[in-house]
Write an enzyme that holds these catalytic residues in place. Structure first.
Site, short mmCIF file in Angstrom:
data_model
loop_
_atom_site.label_atom_id
_atom_site.label_comp_id
_atom_site.label_asym_id
_atom_site.label_seq_id
_atom_site.Cartn_x
_atom_site.Cartn_y
_atom_site.Cartn_z
N LYS A 1 -5.29 3.19 19.88
CA LYS A 1 -5.24 4.22 18.82
C LYS A 1 -6.61 4.91 18.67
CE LYS A 1 -3.68 6.60 15.26
NZ LYS A 1 -4.74 7.26 14.60
N SER B 1 0.20 6.80 14.72
CA SER B 1 -0.26 8.19 14.76
C SER B 1 0.87 9.15 14.42
CB SER B 1 -0.79 8.54 16.15
OG SER B 1 -1.17 9.91 16.16
N ARG C 1 -18.92 17.93 15.79
CA ARG C 1 -18.59 17.73 14.36
C ARG C 1 -19.86 17.45 13.57
NH1 ARG C 1 -12.73 14.94 13.14
NH2 ARG C 1 -11.62 15.98 14.83
N ASN D 1 2.44 -2.62 -4.38
CA ASN D 1 1.19 -1.86 -4.48
C ASN D 1 0.33 -2.53 -5.53
OD1 ASN D 1 -0.04 0.79 -3.47
ND2 ASN D 1 -0.42 0.83 -5.68
N ASN E 1 -6.28 2.77 10.36
CA ASN E 1 -7.13 3.13 11.50
C ASN E 1 -8.32 2.16 11.56
OD1 ASN E 1 -6.08 5.21 13.01
ND2 ASN E 1 -6.83 6.79 11.62
N GLY F 1 0.83 -1.22 0.00
CA GLY F 1 0.00 0.00 0.00
C GLY F 1 0.85 1.25 0.00
N LEU F 2 1.15 1.74 -1.21
CA LEU F 2 2.06 2.89 -1.29
C LEU F 2 1.30 4.21 -1.47
CD1 LEU F 2 4.88 1.15 -3.35
CD2 LEU F 2 5.00 1.89 -0.96
N HIS G 1 -6.87 7.30 21.42
CA HIS G 1 -5.98 8.42 21.09
C HIS G 1 -6.73 9.41 20.20
CE1 HIS G 1 -3.52 10.48 18.08
NE2 HIS G 1 -2.62 10.62 19.03
N ASN G 2 -7.38 8.87 19.18
CA ASN G 2 -8.12 9.75 18.27
C ASN G 2 -9.31 10.41 18.94
OD1 ASN G 2 -6.29 8.75 16.40
ND2 ASN G 2 -7.81 8.60 14.77
N ARG H 1 -37.75 5.71 39.23
CA ARG H 1 -37.75 4.36 38.63
C ARG H 1 -38.59 3.41 39.46
NH1 ARG H 1 -33.14 1.78 38.78
NH2 ARG H 1 -33.48 0.49 36.94
N GLU I 1 -7.99 13.15 20.73
CA GLU I 1 -7.62 14.15 19.70
C GLU I 1 -8.86 14.98 19.31
OE1 GLU I 1 -5.45 12.46 16.22
OE2 GLU I 1 -7.09 13.27 15.02
C1 6PG Z 1 -3.26 10.41 13.73
C2 6PG Z 1 -4.57 10.94 13.22
C3 6PG Z 1 -4.95 10.19 12.01
C4 6PG Z 1 -5.97 10.88 11.15
C5 6PG Z 1 -7.36 10.69 11.64
C6 6PG Z 1 -8.25 11.88 11.51
O1 6PG Z 1 -3.27 9.95 14.86
O2 6PG Z 1 -2.29 10.46 12.99
O3 6PG Z 1 -5.57 10.80 14.18
O4 6PG Z 1 -5.30 8.91 12.42
O5 6PG Z 1 -5.67 12.18 10.91
O6 6PG Z 1 -7.86 9.67 10.81
O7 6PG Z 1 -9.52 11.45 11.81
P1 6PG Z 1 -10.83 12.16 11.31
O8 6PG Z 1 -10.77 12.21 9.83
O9 6PG Z 1 -11.90 11.31 11.85
O10 6PG Z 1 -10.76 13.54 11.90
#
Ligand code: 6PG
Length: 476
Positions: A184, A130, A289, A33, A104, A10-11, A187-188, A449, A191
């Site tokens: 991960k 990430s 969002r 690829n 992801n 996957g390039l 983490h997101n 309740r 984020e």
């Molecule tokens: C990272 C980012 C990466 C990516 C996300 C953005 O850790 O490098 O989180 O994974 O930028 O996919 O996610 P959204 O498109 O849902 O904002």
């Protein structure tokens, strides 16, 4: 010619950058690829790294080029394509070979893929990476889930390419099957919360204090030198100061206010809810969002409802208020991170992973999108108290919350009175205020309740009486 240490399929941008990073760190890598042109282009542009790269045009050639047991990174679009790629690869693999999904992925897919290979000769690693394109090229943060044995096979290569925080590589084996992709995902999720809280503070500065993009950029720049120092604050300054080449205006003022999302934030919320763990900061960010994407609906609603009276946004001391904003952001950030770690700790029990909290904080200190000074403080707090119920009751973070929650309260109050939406900042305040209050208000919920459904309740005095006196006509 010696065999490659690792292979990559996957390039695309992420895959190419990861492959170049691997090659640059002295590891020989075979690449493949689906479209041959992409492989040829990648190789022709690899410059002095060509000697470390084996470009392959067929799967047979690719597999044969890697030293067994073969670790093969699959860096393609998450979802079904990964399953298809694995099926294509399988017939060519042999005992001990490791397919590594570095996209992801939803950790539930990772668990399924891992389980499907159980008992076979092959194994699977779900690897969270990430740091975006730059991180992949020069040092990402890497979260690995799979068997420990399979991790040992790739540890050297991964350690060589990972970001370093004061010489500590930001890579770790976090547990079996879906552990890496779960971490991960969270983490997101964090984020998302971090980004939303920054956007809300930006909104207060723009619509409340009527500051220009460049002025707000300056504020973020100053904060980046203090306790908020982090990659996201750093890029926010840059984003706010950037000019549009077409018009010369601040580019941020020209960007449509509709945020995209690919799913990791939503998955974080779903998993948190499944386990009964509040992750209100991430929830607020995902919802924000979604509402951002309803642009036309929002514009129509503004015509009908009008904006709340923003003119009433008054602050007595502008400078003091900007300092409050800095502390409010820090406080809210603590809430979101505390929630994210609480979700991981519940998942660790739920899925039997034994997730190492200090290690997770450690490998997030550099390379990843949420990297920051703050994560070093989290590392220290969890190292001292790895089994603590919640980050905010560790001595260091309890002190920080007590020091900053007043500012958060003032900022949220001012925003609410001024009609400015601050769902993520307010969520942190609500979280602190509920979490720290020994006697809450769920006694009323329990009474209700029991009233309508005879669900029963426990009493504070421990008496063995579990229903209220609502019978005899009260329920009529
Ligand atoms: C990272 C980012 C990466 C990516 C996300 C953005 O850790 O490098 O989180 O994974 O930028 O996919 O996610 P959204 O498109 O849902 O904002």
């Amino acid at each position: 010619m010696s065999q490659a240490e690792i292979g990559l399929i996957g390039l695309g941008v992420m895959g190419s950058n990861l492959a170049l990073n691997i090659a640059e760190k002295g590891n020989k890598i075979a690449v493949f690829n689906r479209t041959v042109e992409a492989t040829r282009k990648f190789y022709s542009e690899a410059g002095e790294l060509k000697g470390q790269i084996v470009p392959c045009e067929t799967i047979e050639e690719f597999v044969a080029a890697i030293r067994p047991p073969r670790p093969i990174i699959i860096m393609i679009k998450a979802g079904e394509a990964v399953d298809q790629q694995m099926e294509i690869l399988k017939p060519y693999l042999s005992k001990g070979d490791i397919m590594i999904d570095a996209g992801n992925a939803n950790f539930r897919d990772t668990m399924r893929r891992f389980d499907a290979l159980k008992g076979s000769d092959l194994t699977f690693i779900g690897m969270g990476v990430s740091g975006g394109e730059e991180g992949a090229r020069h040092g990402p943060s890497i979260m690995v889930g799979g068997t420990e044995e399979s991790y040992r096979r790739v540890e050297k290569v991964l350690t060589s390419i990972a970001a370093k925080y004061e010489n500590d590589p930001c890579v770790a084996w976090l547990g079996e099957n879906g552990a890496g992709h779960f971490v991960k995902t969270i983490h997101n999720g964090i984020e998302y919360a971090d980004m939303q809280m920054i956007a809300e503070i930006y909104g207060i500065l723009r619509d409340g204090l009527k500051m220009s993009a460049a002025e707000i950029g300056e504020v973020f720049g100053t904060w980046n030198k203090g306790r908020l120092n982090s990659y996201l604050i750093e890029i926010t300054e840059k984003v706010l100061k950037a000019a549009d080449p077409l018009t010369g205006k601040p580019i941020v003022d020209l960007i449509l206010d509709k945020a995209g999302q690919k799913g990791t934030g939503k998955w974080s919320v779903i998993e948190a809810q499944n386990m009964g763990i509040p992750a209100t900061g991430i929830e607020a960010a995902v919802a924000a969002r979604s509402i951002s994407s309803m642009k036309e609906e929002r514009e129509a609603a503004e015509k009908i409802l009008g904006l709340p009276p923003v003119g009433e946004f008054t602050v007595a001391d502008r400078q003091a208020f900007i300092e409050d904003l800095e502390n409010a952001l820090l406080a809210a950030k603590i809430g979101a991170y505390a929630q994210g770690f609480a979700v991981m700790s519940a998942a660790s029990k739920e899925f039997g992973w034994n997730l190492p909290m200090p290690t997770i904080a450690k490998i997030w200190r550099a390379g990843c999108i949420i990297r920051s000074q703050f994560l070093d403080e989290i590392t220290t707090a969890f190292t001292k108290a790895p089994d603590v119920a919640n980050l905010i009751v560790t001595p260091a973070f309890a002190a920080m919350v007590k020091e900053t929650d007043g500012a958060l309260r003032r900022v949220v109050s001012a925003a609410v009175l001024g009609g400015l939406p601050v769902p993520a900042l307010a969520s942190a305040l609500g979280y602190f205020d509920s979490y720290r209050r020994g006697r809450g208000t769920a006694n009323v919920i329990q009474a209700q309740r029991d009233f309508f459904g005879a669900h029963g309740f426990d009493r504070v005095d421990g008496a063995d009486s579990h229903h209220g006196p609502w019978g005899s006509g009260l329920n009529a």
